[in-house]
Scaffold this motif. Sequence first.
Motif, PDB file in Angstrom:
ATOM      1  N   ALA A  13       0.828  -1.194   0.000  1.00 25.52           N
ATOM      2  CA  ALA A  13       0.000   0.000   0.000  1.00 25.52           C
ATOM      3  C   ALA A  13       0.870   1.253   0.000  1.00 25.52           C
ATOM      4  N   PRO A  14       1.594   1.516  -1.068  1.00 27.10           N
ATOM      5  CA  PRO A  14       2.438   2.704  -1.117  1.00 27.10           C
ATOM      6  C   PRO A  14       1.605   3.965  -1.096  1.00 27.10           C
ATOM      7  N   ALA A  15       2.262   5.071  -0.800  1.00 29.99           N
ATOM      8  CA  ALA A  15       1.554   6.347  -0.690  1.00 29.99           C
ATOM      9  C   ALA A  15       1.243   6.869  -2.086  1.00 29.99           C
ATOM     10  N   THR A  16       0.370   6.219  -2.749  1.00 27.19           N
ATOM     11  CA  THR A  16      -0.094   6.596  -4.062  1.00 27.19           C
ATOM     12  C   THR A  16      -1.592   6.770  -3.954  1.00 27.19           C
ATOM     13  N   PRO A  17      -2.320   6.810  -5.042  1.00 27.73           N
ATOM     14  CA  PRO A  17      -3.740   7.100  -4.955  1.00 27.73           C
ATOM     15  C   PRO A  17      -4.516   6.096  -4.115  1.00 27.73           C
ATOM     16  N   ALA A  18      -5.729   6.495  -3.784  1.00 25.38           N
ATOM     17  CA  ALA A  18      -6.581   5.647  -2.954  1.00 25.38           C
ATOM     18  C   ALA A  18      -6.848   4.304  -3.609  1.00 25.38           C
ATOM     19  N   ARG A  19      -6.781   4.239  -4.922  1.00 30.49           N
ATOM     20  CA  ARG A  19      -7.053   2.953  -5.575  1.00 30.49           C
ATOM     21  C   ARG A  19      -6.023   1.900  -5.211  1.00 30.49           C
ATOM     22  N   ALA A  20      -4.844   2.311  -4.740  1.00 29.71           N
ATOM     23  CA  ALA A  20      -3.852   1.323  -4.294  1.00 29.71           C
ATOM     24  C   ALA A  20      -4.296   0.651  -2.996  1.00 29.71           C
ATOM     25  N   LEU A  21      -5.162   1.343  -2.224  1.00 31.95           N
ATOM     26  CA  LEU A  21      -5.643   0.783  -0.964  1.00 31.95           C
ATOM     27  C   LEU A  21      -6.925  -0.014  -1.132  1.00 31.95           C
ATOM     28  N   LEU A  22      -7.667   0.250  -2.176  1.00 34.78           N
ATOM     29  CA  LEU A  22      -8.965  -0.406  -2.349  1.00 34.78           C
ATOM     30  C   LEU A  22      -8.872  -1.928  -2.390  1.00 34.78           C
ATOM     31  N   PRO A  23      -7.852  -2.532  -3.035  1.00 37.88           N
ATOM     32  CA  PRO A  23      -7.789  -3.999  -3.052  1.00 37.88           C
ATOM     33  C   PRO A  23      -7.618  -4.634  -1.675  1.00 37.88           C
ATOM     34  N   LEU A  24      -7.270  -3.829  -0.667  1.00 35.97           N
ATOM     35  CA  LEU A  24      -7.092  -4.390   0.671  1.00 35.97           C
ATOM     36  C   LEU A  24      -8.404  -4.579   1.415  1.00 35.97           C
ATOM     37  N   ILE A  25      -9.466  -3.930   0.955  1.00 33.44           N
ATOM     38  CA  ILE A  25     -10.702  -3.890   1.740  1.00 33.44           C
ATOM     39  C   ILE A  25     -11.326  -5.274   1.884  1.00 33.44           C
ATOM     40  N   VAL A  26     -11.532  -5.961   0.774  1.00 28.41           N
ATOM     41  CA  VAL A  26     -12.195  -7.266   0.848  1.00 28.41           C
ATOM     42  C   VAL A  26     -11.385  -8.270   1.667  1.00 28.41           C
ATOM     43  N   PRO A  27     -10.062  -8.421   1.414  1.00 25.57           N
ATOM     44  CA  PRO A  27      -9.299  -9.339   2.277  1.00 25.57           C
ATOM     45  C   PRO A  27      -9.380  -8.961   3.755  1.00 25.57           C
ATOM     46  N   ALA A  28      -9.337  -7.667   4.043  1.00 29.08           N
ATOM     47  CA  ALA A  28      -9.396  -7.232   5.444  1.00 29.08           C
ATOM     48  C   ALA A  28     -10.744  -7.576   6.070  1.00 29.08           C
ATOM     49  N   LEU A  29     -11.826  -7.383   5.322  1.00 33.17           N
ATOM     50  CA  LEU A  29     -13.155  -7.713   5.838  1.00 33.17           C
ATOM     51  C   LEU A  29     -13.285  -9.209   6.108  1.00 33.17           C
ATOM     52  N   VAL A  30     -12.819 -10.014   5.168  1.00 35.34           N
ATOM     53  CA  VAL A  30     -12.922 -11.467   5.330  1.00 35.34           C
ATOM     54  C   VAL A  30     -12.101 -11.941   6.524  1.00 35.34           C
ATOM     55  N   VAL A  31     -10.867 -11.465   6.609  1.00 38.79           N
ATOM     56  CA  VAL A  31     -10.000 -11.874   7.716  1.00 38.79           C
ATOM     57  C   VAL A  31     -10.572 -11.397   9.048  1.00 38.79           C
ATOM     58  N   GLY A  32     -11.120 -10.188   9.082  1.00 42.02           N
ATOM     59  CA  GLY A  32     -11.691  -9.661  10.317  1.00 42.02           C
ATOM     60  C   GLY A  32     -12.828 -10.517  10.844  1.00 42.02           C
ATOM     61  N   VAL A  33     -13.754 -10.883   9.969  1.00 43.16           N
ATOM     62  CA  VAL A  33     -14.879 -11.717  10.390  1.00 43.16           C
ATOM     63  C   VAL A  33     -14.391 -13.100  10.821  1.00 43.16           C
ATOM     64  N   ALA A  34     -13.526 -13.717  10.007  1.00 43.43           N
ATOM     65  CA  ALA A  34     -13.057 -15.067  10.311  1.00 43.43           C
ATOM     66  C   ALA A  34     -12.263 -15.111  11.619  1.00 43.43           C
ATOM     67  N   ALA A  35     -11.407 -14.109  11.839  1.00 39.86           N
ATOM     68  CA  ALA A  35     -10.601 -14.087  13.064  1.00 39.86           C
ATOM     69  C   ALA A  35     -11.489 -13.961  14.292  1.00 39.86           C
ATOM     70  N   SER A  36     -12.500 -13.116  14.216  1.00 42.54           N
ATOM     71  CA  SER A  36     -13.413 -12.951  15.339  1.00 42.54           C
ATOM     72  C   SER A  36     -14.200 -14.228  15.610  1.00 42.54           C
ATOM     73  N   LEU A  37     -14.700 -14.866  14.563  1.00 44.05           N
ATOM     74  CA  LEU A  37     -15.506 -16.075  14.747  1.00 44.05           C
ATOM     75  C   LEU A  37     -14.678 -17.213  15.338  1.00 44.05           C
ATOM     76  N   LEU A  38     -13.418 -17.332  14.920  1.00 48.03           N
ATOM     77  CA  LEU A  38     -12.581 -18.371  15.513  1.00 48.03           C
ATOM     78  C   LEU A  38     -12.359 -18.094  16.994  1.00 48.03           C
ATOM     79  N   PHE A  39     -12.061 -16.853  17.342  1.00 48.76           N
ATOM     80  CA  PHE A  39     -11.892 -16.481  18.752  1.00 48.76           C
ATOM     81  C   PHE A  39     -13.157 -16.776  19.552  1.00 48.76           C
ATOM     82  N   LEU A  40     -14.310 -16.379  19.019  1.00 53.39           N
ATOM     83  CA  LEU A  40     -15.563 -16.601  19.728  1.00 53.39           C
ATOM     84  C   LEU A  40     -15.885 -18.090  19.843  1.00 53.39           C
TER      85      LEU A  40
END
Length: 428
Positions: A13-40
């Motif tokens: 995620a270099p300091a370039t346009p916002a589109r460089a960060l957009l591909p991180l959203i879906v992986p982050a959402l998936v990992v966030g939900v999965a990590a929480s569910l495993l903990f719970l």
Amino acid sequence: MTHDAARQAHASAPATPARALLPLIVPALVVGVAASLLFLGVSALAERLQGVLWNGLPESLGVGRYSVLWMLVVLTSTGVLVGLVVWKVPGHAGPDPATVGLSAPPMPPAVLPGLLVATALMLAGGPSLGPENPIIATNIALAFWLGRRLAPRLPGGLWAALAEAATIGALFGTPVAAALVISEALAGQQLDGKLWDNLFGPLTAAATGATTTALVAHPTFELHMPPLGPPRGGDVLAALVVASAAALLGMAAVYAFPYVHGVFSRLGHPMLALPLGGLVLGLLGALGGHLTLFKGLAEVGELARNPEGWSAGQFATMTVVKLAALVVAASCGFRGGRIFPAVFIGAAFGLFAHALVPAVPPALGVSAGVLGMLLAITRQGWMSLFTAAVLVASPTILALLCIATLPAWLLVTGRPQMQLHQDGTAVR
């Protein structure tokens, strides 16, 4: 978060346009939900097993649930069962937990079943450790292994960083803790772009993990203690003294840690070290009472509900016993983390200070005690400050804790940590 994981997390995620960060959203959402569910899921399983061990079985046998006999039986049996997992299950439930911090490199997937079973048994059986280290390690390993196969174009370090942030968010019920840990890991590094560019993916994962936990389990760290009024000169002095004294007490345990670990290591086999550790923990539980068992989060709430309910001597006993139990549990091979029991130790120490000197408000004593103890045990400055502050929601507390952090940090910085190298020497 390790420096390597943090570095690789922002490499994509270099300091370039916002589109460089957009591909991180879906992986982050998936990992966030999965990590929480495993903990719970692991937490729910452990709670069910805990109910059987500490309620159902003693009632059916006509034995007191927290009698000395039952504590010795359950904790020694927990040591036997975890010892069997470490001995016989493929992967041996991961590396020696004394050598692993909050972050860990990805482990092979074959290790994870044994690690999760050992963690659930530990949480249910009563040793004084929390779930954070093994749950973070499991989520990192799963995210790394699955992420590399499902999205091979993304760097492997990104998955580890997302999983660690997501799990911290899930554990604390807020992404703020993860953001502070990540920021501390990134400090002093050459960053490609703005800090918030580098925080974007992990913070998204942490927020998703925290939100999932909040929606499913409704956790809270707020102890609902009597509020603290406008600060007085005595409050500043009390915060400085309590936090510094708690840090010194925590450092005594840190210095003892390699020696206690060496005693258990010389036994040479998990079926000797873990049952003996369980027996010692049972004896400590008999000495300190049932509140000194388990990870300590529910138990610290019980202390906070009645800060006048115990004498200074009883609070001191609980503090010392729980601290000894933490050192033993972390030394003999039980899989678990040290943050949550350290919170109990700090809170009991703060209430000891209040009982000894009633002019010390209980809310101030608890938060300052937790701050000093966490600084010594974890060496994570931001997380220690955040955890201490969130226990007692008050702008006054936050200001006092910021002041109290300074001398407490001077007492712990540059000194050995509660983590060992493979050769048994302390990490600095």
